[in-house]
Design an enzyme around this catalytic site. Structure first.
Site, PDB file in Angstrom:
ATOM      1  N   ASN A 178      13.639  43.439 -12.253  1.00 27.27           N
ATOM      2  CA  ASN A 178      13.394  42.699 -13.482  1.00 27.27           C
ATOM      3  C   ASN A 178      12.481  41.500 -13.223  1.00 27.27           C
ATOM      4  O   ASN A 178      11.304  41.521 -13.585  1.00 27.27           O
ATOM      5  CB  ASN A 178      14.737  42.251 -14.081  1.00 27.27           C
ATOM      6  N   ASP A 179      12.993  40.487 -12.550  1.00 30.18           N
ATOM      7  CA  ASP A 179      12.215  39.261 -12.367  1.00 30.18           C
ATOM      8  C   ASP A 179      10.919  39.491 -11.593  1.00 30.18           C
ATOM      9  O   ASP A 179       9.924  38.809 -11.821  1.00 30.18           O
ATOM     10  CB  ASP A 179      13.059  38.214 -11.631  1.00 30.18           C
ATOM     11  N   VAL A 180      10.919  40.474 -10.674  1.00 33.02           N
ATOM     12  CA  VAL A 180       9.732  40.668  -9.834  1.00 33.02           C
ATOM     13  C   VAL A 180       8.580  41.333 -10.584  1.00 33.02           C
ATOM     14  O   VAL A 180       7.488  41.455 -10.057  1.00 33.02           O
ATOM     15  CB  VAL A 180      10.053  41.480  -8.554  1.00 33.02           C
ATOM     16  N   ALA A 219      17.641  35.733 -12.474  1.00 32.43           N
ATOM     17  CA  ALA A 219      17.331  34.353 -12.832  1.00 32.43           C
ATOM     18  C   ALA A 219      17.694  34.052 -14.286  1.00 32.43           C
ATOM     19  O   ALA A 219      17.529  32.935 -14.760  1.00 32.43           O
ATOM     20  CB  ALA A 219      15.857  34.061 -12.586  1.00 32.43           C
TER      21      ALA A 219
END
Lengths: 482, 107
Positions: free
Chosen positions: A403-405, A444
């Site tokens: 997700n965040d990456v 995050a």
């Protein structure tokens, strides 16, 4: 005569061992030679341990009556410690690797501290420099021991919430200063010969207790997501402690191996921190990881669900696919299924590659290990810098459990907590499929605008189940064609 | 002939400096794909502390020294054996394509 021969043998073996460690580490820094690297280092270690029994030929006079006793204890400790650890290391799941490395590292730090303990309690250290180095090594080793144990507990989710309180950093600084003060007092007493306030053994115990407490207090406030960097720091710290105790024991093999690891660990820590777009001091002292409240104003578009079979068939007829795996894939234990699906695609002529973000998984590089475990050859796995330009010429990007990456906000949104973090440009591919358990947020806690883009479809479900469905769909297609 | 090792003062600092520089250079260009095995591999290397533990234990002459020395060897041995086991397992998994499939090309 016999003593000289034993000194010669120990000296020569340790010299060879120190060389093999460095040569082994060098070989470990390329996937082609890595497997033999650990073997080479292992031979050096085995030889050094065997040779060290020759120390028995030349022990201090006071220790002579206890020699047989001590040899027995040494063999017991080697078999017990080595056996249990070996068994644990062979059994541990690849997903649990970070906490396992933390434990082994803590053991090394503990051993360095214990060596210092023997030297101090036995009153064997003399001279200002020797004393100061022993105490410094003991301090670092003890911090590494208790800190690594806390890191282990956090990664193993025994400790979940970070412990934070008002004035914590001041308190921690006070504990550290207190430890150093006790250490300084020990040096002063032993050098000047004045009567101490406490007996010497009590002072030494107080010193170790303070150092251990500092390790705990320093690690408690750091969030679980940052633990890998913390372990890396403790790894370097243990190396340093080992090197310092090596100086105290006048053993150059310990000095060299410890210092090599100290420097290598420091560099590795910096590389990891850079991949996370954080500075090391930021990780240690600012306690990131608190829940981020964020506005959702700038999200355009809507989430567009797609069926697993449709997505699979689209990829079957694409000419190139890049797979972006995240920890969600490993959590669902679906790496093998994923590789089965990829093999089907390559068999029908699709060019498939894996793009791994440096901090995918819970430890830098862990995703590469998990893919390798599933049988993915390392020449199919590409790192961020090597593949990021290729997304724009790729038909499909398949994002699984990440997700965040892949959050494009990291490039544009200055207020975002991940702003500036290098990301994989999955959004630049012609089409994006995201396999995700549900509509939740990433680690995050940030909304990902990629999911709302026009060229993105969401495939909801457990990764393993979705991939099974995808495999079926592609197989069915091949059967129908035959 | 005398084979006693004596490293004092500046010699020790030279050893430390060169070793630190060597460590920095050796790890310098490691690809991110190997970060986890390398961390555990370097973790294995500082397991050499077990040799120091053995020295301390063999020279122990009081009960507290023996007990602490025993733990030094126990923990050091754990560091060595565990570090080797997990690093070996991880590195054994890294394999190249057996016959590079026509569709997979090394970028």
């Amino acid at each position: 005569m016999i003593i000289q021969v034993s000194q010669l043998v120990i000296g020569a073996v340790d010299l060879i061992a120190a060389f093999l460690f460095m040569y082994g580490l060098k070989r470990m820094s390329s996937p082609v030679t890595a497997g033999s690297g650990i073997y080479v280092a292992g031979i050096g270690m085995l030889a050094a341990v065997m040779a060290s029994f020759l120390y028995a030929l030349d022990v201090e006079t006071a220790a002579r009556p206890y020699l047989m006793n001590n040899i027995g204890l040494a063999v017991c400790a080697l078999v017990l410690g080595g056996g249990v650890s070996w068994w644990g290391g062979r059994k541990v799941a690849m997903t649990a690797m970070p906490q396992m490395v933390a434990i082994y590292n803590g053991m090394g730090g503990g051993a360095a501290a214990a060596i210092a303990g023997v030297e101090l309690f036995g009153g064997k250290v003399s001279g200002m420099t020797q004393l100061a180095v022993t105490l410094l090594g003991a301090l670092i080793g003890a911090i590494s021991l208790s800190g690594s144990l806390i890191a282990w507990a956090k990664l193993d989710e025994i400790l979940t919430a970070p412990l934070r309180f008002w004035g914590q950093q001041a308190f921690n600084a006070l504990v550290l200063l207190g430890t150093i003060a006790v250490g300084g007092y020990i040096v002063f007493i032993l050098q000047s010969g004045t009567q101490p306030l406490l007996t010497m053994p009590h002072l030494i115990m107080l010193f170790f207790a303070c150092a251990l407490l500092f390790g705990v207090m320093m690690t408690m406030p750091i969030g679980g997501a940052d633990m890998p960097v913390v372990i890396s720091i403790y790894n370097a710290a243990t190396g340093l402690a080992v090197g310092l105790e090596g100086f105290v024991l006048q053993n150059p093999a310990l000095m060299i191996a410890g210092m090599v690891v100290g420097a290598a660990g420091l560099l590795l820590t910096l590389l990891m921190a850079r991949a996370m777009n954080r500075s090391v001091s930021n990780i240690l002292f600012t306690n990131f990881g608190a829940v981020v409240q964020q506005k959702q104003g700038n999200i355009k578009g809507s989430l567009k669900p797609a069926g697993a079979a449709d997505a699979a068939i689209a990829m079957r007829y694409a000419s190139s696919v890049i797979v972006v795996p995240g920890y969600g894939l490993a959590a669902a234990q679906a790496q093998t299924k994923l590789f089965d699906f990829v093999k089907l695609l390559t068999a029908s002529g699709v060019k498939v590659r894996f793009a791994v973000h440096p901090v995918a998984g819970r430890m830098p590089g862990q995703m590469d290990v998990l893919l390798a475990e599933a049988g993915v050859p390392y020449d199919m796995i590409f790192q961020l810098d090597d593949i990021n330009e290729d997304f724009k010429d790729t038909d499909v990007a398949l994002v699984i459990g990440a997700n965040d990456v892949v959050n494009p906000e990291a490039r544009t949104e200055k207020t975002s907590p991940i702003y500036g973090m290098p990301i994989l440009n999955a959004d630049k591919a012609r089409h994006v499929y995201v396999i995700k358990r549900g509509q939740g947020k990433g680690y995050a806690g940030i909304v990902n605008p990629l999911f709302y883009e026009d060229n993105c479809n969401m495939v909801y479900g457990d990764a393993a189940a979705v991939l099974a469905e995808m495999i079926e769909a592609v197989r069915g297609l091949t059967k129908a064609a035959a | 002939m005398n084979f006693t090792i004596e490293i004092t003062g500046f010699v020790a600092l030279y050893v430390f400096m060169l070793a630190a520089f060597a460590g920095w250079v050796i790890i310098g260009r490691v690809p991110a794909i190997l970060h986890t095995p390398l961390m555990s591999g370097s973790n294995f290397v500082h397991g050499i502390v077990v040799v120091g533990g053995l020295f301390a234990l063999l020279n122990a002459s009081t009960r507290p020294e023996q007990i602490i020395g025993f733990f030094a060897v126990l923990l050091g041995a754990g560091n060595v054996a565990g570090g080797y086991a997990v690093t070996g397992r991880m590195l054994a998994m890294f394999k190249p394509s057996i016959q590079a499939p026509t569709t997979v090309t090394k970028g």
